[in-house]
Design a protein around this motif. Structure first.
Motif, PDB file in Angstrom:
ATOM      1  N   THR A  94     -30.758   8.800   2.477  1.00 60.08           N
ATOM      2  CA  THR A  94     -29.422   8.904   3.077  1.00 60.08           C
ATOM      3  C   THR A  94     -28.340   8.927   1.994  1.00 60.08           C
ATOM      4  OG1 THR A  94     -29.221   6.493   3.359  1.00 60.08           O
ATOM      5  CG2 THR A  94     -30.169   7.745   5.190  1.00 60.08           C
ATOM      6  N   ALA A  95     -28.590   8.224   0.886  1.00 65.10           N
ATOM      7  CA  ALA A  95     -27.633   8.257  -0.226  1.00 65.10           C
ATOM      8  C   ALA A  95     -27.532   9.657  -0.828  1.00 65.10           C
ATOM      9  CB  ALA A  95     -28.047   7.261  -1.299  1.00 65.10           C
ATOM     10  N   LEU A  96     -28.580  10.455  -0.626  1.00 67.66           N
ATOM     11  CA  LEU A  96     -28.608  11.826  -1.137  1.00 67.66           C
ATOM     12  C   LEU A  96     -28.198  12.844  -0.078  1.00 67.66           C
ATOM     13  CD1 LEU A  96     -31.947  11.494  -3.124  1.00 67.66           C
ATOM     14  CD2 LEU A  96     -29.664  11.707  -4.112  1.00 67.66           C
ATOM     15  N   GLY A  97     -27.775  12.363   1.086  1.00 67.82           N
ATOM     16  CA  GLY A  97     -27.258  13.266   2.106  1.00 67.82           C
ATOM     17  C   GLY A  97     -28.221  13.645   3.211  1.00 67.82           C
ATOM     18  N   VAL A  98     -29.410  13.051   3.236  1.00 65.54           N
ATOM     19  CA  VAL A  98     -30.383  13.345   4.294  1.00 65.54           C
ATOM     20  C   VAL A  98     -30.087  12.457   5.496  1.00 65.54           C
ATOM     21  CG1 VAL A  98     -32.849  13.391   4.889  1.00 65.54           C
ATOM     22  CG2 VAL A  98     -32.107  13.929   2.544  1.00 65.54           C
ATOM     23  N   SER A  99     -30.178  13.014   6.698  1.00 70.25           N
ATOM     24  CA  SER A  99     -29.932  12.206   7.893  1.00 70.25           C
ATOM     25  C   SER A  99     -31.080  11.227   8.104  1.00 70.25           C
ATOM     26  CB  SER A  99     -29.785  13.095   9.132  1.00 70.25           C
ATOM     27  OG  SER A  99     -31.041  13.623   9.524  1.00 70.25           O
ATOM     28  N   LEU A 100     -30.779  10.085   8.714  1.00 68.46           N
ATOM     29  CA  LEU A 100     -31.813   9.091   8.986  1.00 68.46           C
ATOM     30  C   LEU A 100     -32.861   9.646   9.941  1.00 68.46           C
ATOM     31  CD1 LEU A 100     -32.739   6.189   8.462  1.00 68.46           C
ATOM     32  CD2 LEU A 100     -31.409   5.486  10.475  1.00 68.46           C
ATOM     33  N   ASP A 101     -32.446  10.436  10.912  1.00 69.40           N
ATOM     34  CA  ASP A 101     -33.403  11.049  11.857  1.00 69.40           C
ATOM     35  C   ASP A 101     -34.438  11.878  11.113  1.00 69.40           C
ATOM     36  OD1 ASP A 101     -30.705  10.650  13.081  1.00 69.40           O
ATOM     37  OD2 ASP A 101     -31.762  11.213  14.911  1.00 69.40           O
ATOM     38  N   ASP A 102     -33.961  12.722  10.189  1.00 65.73           N
ATOM     39  CA  ASP A 102     -34.883  13.572   9.430  1.00 65.73           C
ATOM     40  C   ASP A 102     -35.780  12.728   8.528  1.00 65.73           C
ATOM     41  OD1 ASP A 102     -33.967  15.915  10.558  1.00 65.73           O
ATOM     42  OD2 ASP A 102     -32.549  16.350   8.934  1.00 65.73           O
TER      43      ASP A 102
ATOM     44  N   HIS B   5     -43.221   5.207  13.585  1.00 63.55           N
ATOM     45  CA  HIS B   5     -44.657   4.917  13.534  1.00 63.55           C
ATOM     46  C   HIS B   5     -45.153   5.365  12.174  1.00 63.55           C
ATOM     47  CE1 HIS B   5     -48.827   4.294  14.465  1.00 63.55           C
ATOM     48  NE2 HIS B   5     -49.087   5.533  14.074  1.00 63.55           N
ATOM     49  N   LEU B   6     -45.487   4.396  11.341  1.00 60.39           N
ATOM     50  CA  LEU B   6     -45.960   4.674   9.993  1.00 60.39           C
ATOM     51  C   LEU B   6     -47.483   4.647   9.997  1.00 60.39           C
ATOM     52  CD1 LEU B   6     -44.494   5.138   7.264  1.00 60.39           C
ATOM     53  CD2 LEU B   6     -44.831   2.702   6.807  1.00 60.39           C
ATOM     54  N   GLN B   7     -48.089   5.738   9.569  1.00 66.88           N
ATOM     55  CA  GLN B   7     -49.547   5.800   9.565  1.00 66.88           C
ATOM     56  C   GLN B   7     -50.170   4.932   8.479  1.00 66.88           C
ATOM     57  OE1 GLN B   7     -51.326   9.799  10.323  1.00 66.88           O
ATOM     58  NE2 GLN B   7     -49.228  10.541  10.159  1.00 66.88           N
ATOM     59  N   VAL B   8     -49.410   4.638   7.443  1.00 59.09           N
ATOM     60  CA  VAL B   8     -49.911   3.804   6.354  1.00 59.09           C
ATOM     61  C   VAL B   8     -50.048   2.365   6.841  1.00 59.09           C
ATOM     62  CG1 VAL B   8     -49.502   3.029   3.986  1.00 59.09           C
ATOM     63  CG2 VAL B   8     -48.734   5.305   4.708  1.00 59.09           C
ATOM     64  N   LEU B   9     -51.186   1.737   6.558  1.00 61.61           N
ATOM     65  CA  LEU B   9     -51.447   0.390   7.037  1.00 61.61           C
ATOM     66  C   LEU B   9     -50.599  -0.648   6.307  1.00 61.61           C
ATOM     67  CD1 LEU B   9     -55.347   0.211   7.367  1.00 61.61           C
ATOM     68  CD2 LEU B   9     -53.670   0.398   9.197  1.00 61.61           C
ATOM     69  N   GLY B  10     -50.160  -1.659   7.041  1.00 58.15           N
ATOM     70  CA  GLY B  10     -49.510  -2.798   6.421  1.00 58.15           C
ATOM     71  C   GLY B  10     -48.025  -2.874   6.671  1.00 58.15           C
ATOM     72  N   SER B  11     -47.570  -4.039   7.136  1.00 58.17           N
ATOM     73  CA  SER B  11     -46.147  -4.201   7.403  1.00 58.17           C
ATOM     74  C   SER B  11     -45.323  -4.120   6.124  1.00 58.17           C
ATOM     75  CB  SER B  11     -45.892  -5.541   8.096  1.00 58.17           C
ATOM     76  OG  SER B  11     -46.337  -6.612   7.282  1.00 58.17           O
ATOM     77  N   HIS B  12     -45.930  -4.459   4.962  1.00 58.17           N
ATOM     78  CA  HIS B  12     -45.192  -4.388   3.709  1.00 58.17           C
ATOM     79  C   HIS B  12     -44.786  -2.966   3.357  1.00 58.17           C
ATOM     80  CE1 HIS B  12     -49.487  -4.044   2.931  1.00 58.17           C
ATOM     81  NE2 HIS B  12     -49.277  -3.573   1.720  1.00 58.17           N
ATOM     82  N   HIS B  13     -45.521  -1.987   3.888  1.00 58.94           N
ATOM     83  CA  HIS B  13     -45.152  -0.599   3.606  1.00 58.94           C
ATOM     84  C   HIS B  13     -43.944  -0.142   4.421  1.00 58.94           C
ATOM     85  CE1 HIS B  13     -48.165   0.181   0.703  1.00 58.94           C
ATOM     86  NE2 HIS B  13     -49.169  -0.047   1.514  1.00 58.94           N
ATOM     87  N   VAL B  14     -43.595  -0.875   5.463  1.00 58.09           N
ATOM     88  CA  VAL B  14     -42.353  -0.575   6.176  1.00 58.09           C
ATOM     89  C   VAL B  14     -41.166  -0.788   5.234  1.00 58.09           C
ATOM     90  CG1 VAL B  14     -40.837  -1.290   8.055  1.00 58.09           C
ATOM     91  CG2 VAL B  14     -43.296  -1.064   8.452  1.00 58.09           C
ATOM     92  N   LYS B  15     -41.249  -1.826   4.397  1.00 54.80           N
ATOM     93  CA  LYS B  15     -40.178  -2.070   3.431  1.00 54.80           C
ATOM     94  C   LYS B  15     -40.054  -0.892   2.459  1.00 54.80           C
ATOM     95  CE  LYS B  15     -38.434  -5.530   3.494  1.00 54.80           C
ATOM     96  NZ  LYS B  15     -38.627  -6.792   2.785  1.00 54.80           N
ATOM     97  N   ASN B  16     -41.192  -0.346   2.037  1.00 58.21           N
ATOM     98  CA  ASN B  16     -41.160   0.823   1.157  1.00 58.21           C
ATOM     99  C   ASN B  16     -40.556   2.030   1.877  1.00 58.21           C
ATOM    100  OD1 ASN B  16     -42.490  -0.743  -0.782  1.00 58.21           O
ATOM    101  ND2 ASN B  16     -44.506  -0.106  -0.058  1.00 58.21           N
ATOM    102  N   ALA B  17     -40.912   2.183   3.149  1.00 57.48           N
ATOM    103  CA  ALA B  17     -40.352   3.278   3.935  1.00 57.48           C
ATOM    104  C   ALA B  17     -38.843   3.117   4.098  1.00 57.48           C
ATOM    105  CB  ALA B  17     -41.028   3.346   5.306  1.00 57.48           C
ATOM    106  N   LEU B  18     -38.395   1.886   4.310  1.00 52.51           N
ATOM    107  CA  LEU B  18     -36.957   1.613   4.405  1.00 52.51           C
ATOM    108  C   LEU B  18     -36.240   2.010   3.123  1.00 52.51           C
ATOM    109  CD1 LEU B  18     -36.660  -1.916   6.070  1.00 52.51           C
ATOM    110  CD2 LEU B  18     -35.865   0.254   7.023  1.00 52.51           C
ATOM    111  N   ALA B  19     -36.839   1.641   1.985  1.00 48.15           N
ATOM    112  CA  ALA B  19     -36.236   1.974   0.692  1.00 48.15           C
ATOM    113  C   ALA B  19     -36.126   3.479   0.526  1.00 48.15           C
ATOM    114  CB  ALA B  19     -37.065   1.371  -0.438  1.00 48.15           C
ATOM    115  N   ALA B  20     -37.201   4.192   0.889  1.00 49.74           N
ATOM    116  CA  ALA B  20     -37.190   5.647   0.768  1.00 49.74           C
ATOM    117  C   ALA B  20     -36.140   6.265   1.684  1.00 49.74           C
ATOM    118  CB  ALA B  20     -38.577   6.207   1.090  1.00 49.74           C
ATOM    119  N   ALA B  21     -36.065   5.788   2.920  1.00 43.21           N
ATOM    120  CA  ALA B  21     -35.092   6.330   3.870  1.00 43.21           C
ATOM    121  C   ALA B  21     -33.665   6.054   3.414  1.00 43.21           C
ATOM    122  CB  ALA B  21     -35.335   5.733   5.253  1.00 43.21           C
ATOM    123  N   THR B  22     -33.426   4.860   2.883  1.00 43.95           N
ATOM    124  CA  THR B  22     -32.080   4.505   2.429  1.00 43.95           C
ATOM    125  C   THR B  22     -31.672   5.360   1.234  1.00 43.95           C
ATOM    126  OG1 THR B  22     -32.511   2.240   3.152  1.00 43.95           O
ATOM    127  CG2 THR B  22     -30.593   2.598   1.748  1.00 43.95           C
ATOM    128  N   ALA B  23     -32.590   5.536   0.293  1.00 43.52           N
ATOM    129  CA  ALA B  23     -32.303   6.407  -0.855  1.00 43.52           C
ATOM    130  C   ALA B  23     -32.031   7.830  -0.401  1.00 43.52           C
ATOM    131  CB  ALA B  23     -33.465   6.367  -1.841  1.00 43.52           C
TER     132      ALA B  23
END
Length: 470
Positions: A305-313, A285-303
């Motif tokens: 995980t590349a740095l060793g952070v779990s997807l859950d966190d 649940h992203l508090q930021v308005l707009g479905s386009h920001h889900v893509k930004n959240a995906l990018a942040a989460a993927t980056a």
């Protein structure tokens, strides 16, 4: 900035050291580095950058009063302060940033992330920084510090305790991203999308693709490219990553994404989605308005995980983000009249996304109002792209379209031609006239989007409306 001797700083920037008072080449400096004398504190380094409106050399004395220990100048200034003279202070702070980041990296475990794209850089940067701060000291740009001055000033904030440096790279011409990213050679490079933003400066969309791909080329050996699988232009950059032997992670809604979003649902309280990676599927649940920001959240989460952070966190921390940045889908006003101030930046892609979000969050008993200004830096594409936005606004059945400023007039004309009549679309020369109109026009149940590029100044109109209807 980490502690460096005056001699080390002079060597890093290729400058001539002019000592003053008791200073020696071995004297160390470790204060803040800034081009604004008002931000200088005791022991800081003032960068006397010439500008369009004024010249930083005129403020060396003011910086000294603020506690500056060193001035980086292009000509000697008659002030009692040690100075390093260089041909170009902007180039010099870049070289100083290169030296500082290299030293911190060599001495510790600093990891660097670079982010670029036509839209979403600042939002993604903020989201990623939120994720990483829970892991250790994280340095990220303030606002949109992503150019030849702002990016190095951000880099210079790292210390020997810094775990992560998040860099945002903007550009309006070829070679700029290569230059900035080359200062730090990121461990992880994120490319969000390639759109028409700054296309006028680049000379077309294909030149924009080439410019954004400079980040992938700058990733350090053994690093990871994080790419948007839904954008064919970004996806084409995988060839560079593979050729260089880099790691490659995909994000997006496409089936091949390593971190994927599905079941998107946009409401007035935020955006919901399911985030999947392998066999794991987690709600977001992203508090930021707009479905386009889900893509930004995906990018942040993927980056992350590349740095060793779990997807859950990563997801748990993303859910704490309340605002992407001031003037970016910032909700203001009240339940009676809701203002969405998204007027810090605008491109054809972000304008379309914002209008669609307005349509998605407006209930059947509420009215959509779009207050739209110019999209800058489109060059020869300006009339065509503004016209497309006018057509979209009508096709989304937005009943009140308020266009502000001559640069945006093609948007108004296109809306009228498409069938917006009987004052459904109105035009005003400036924000003051638009504000006076909106004061009398807005009513209970209105959901109002204010959207334009920064240069159009509508962000301040959004602020005024937010205050007026709070």
């Amino acid at each position: 900035m980490i502690a460096l001797s005056l001699a080390e700083i002079a060597a890093a920037v290729g400058g001539e050291l002019r000592l003053h008072g008791a200073d020696t080449p071995e004297t160390t400096v470790d204060g803040v580095v800034d081009t604004d004398s008002r931000n200088i504190r005791e022991g800081g380094v003032f960068v006397a950058k010439p500008g369009e409106a004024t010249d930083g050399h005129l403020f060396v004395g003011k910086a000294l009063e603020q506690g500056a220990a060193l001035a980086l100048v292009e000509r000697v200034v008659d002030e009692p302060i040690t100075q390093i003279v260089v041909p170009d202070v902007v180039v010099a702070i870049g070289e100083l940033a290169r030296e500082v980041v290299a030293r911190v990296r060599a001495a510790g475990r600093l990891q660097v992330v670079g982010i670029t794209g036509s839209n979403g850089k600042t939002t993604t940067k903020n989201m990623l920084a939120t994720i990483l701060r829970a892991e250790g000291e994280t340095v990220a740009p303030v606002g949109s510090f992503n150019n030849a001055v702002g990016a190095p000033l951000t880099m210079l904030r790292v210390t020997h305790d810094t775990r992560f440096l998040v860099c945002e790279f903007g550009a309006d011409a070829s070679g700029q991203i290569a230059r900035l990213a080359g200062l730090v050679t990121p461990d992880v490079g994120v490319v969000l999308m390639v759109g028409m933003a700054h296309a006028g400066g680049f000379g077309g969309i294909e030149a924009t693709v080439k410019a954004k791909s400079e980040l992938v080329s700058a990733i350090r050996d053994g690093g990871t490219a994080v790419l948007n699988i839904d954008d064919a232009r970004v996806a084409s950059m995988a060839g560079i990553a593979r050729e260089r032997g880099l790691g490659l992670l995909w994000f997006g809604e496409g089936e091949g994404a390593d971190v994927r979003a599905s079941d998107l649902r946009v409401t007035a309280s935020g955006t919901d989605a399911v985030i999947s990676a392998g066999e794991t599927a987690l709600p977001l649940h992203l508090q930021v308005l707009g479905s386009h920001h889900v893509k930004n959240a995906l990018a942040a989460a993927t980056a992350a995980t590349a740095l060793g952070v779990s997807l859950d966190d990563a997801i748990a921390r993303l859910e704490t983000v309340e605002l992407a940045e001031r003037w970016r889908m910032q909700v203001m006003g009240s339940e009676r009249v809701r203002i969405i101030n998204d007027a810090y930046n605008a491109s054809p892609d972000s304008m379309q996304a914002a209008l669609r979000t307005l349509a998605q969050i407006t209930g059947p008993d509420e009215r959509m109002v779009a207050v739209l200004g110019a999209m800058s830096e489109l060059g020869e594409y300006a009339v065509e792209e503004h016209s497309k936005i006018g057509l979209l606004a009508v096709r989304l059945r937005i009943p009140r379209i308020v266009v502000v400023g001559q640069e945006a007039r093609p948007l108004y004309l296109a809306a009228v031609a498409e069938g917006s009549w009987n004052d459904e679309a109105v035009f005003f020369e400036d924000a003051e006239a638009a504000f006076a109109y909106l004061q009398g026009e807005l009513r209970d149940g209105d959901r109002v989007l204010v959207k334009s590029s920064n240069s159009a100044g509508l962000r301040f109109l959004g602020d005024r409306l937010g205050e007026s209807f709070s």
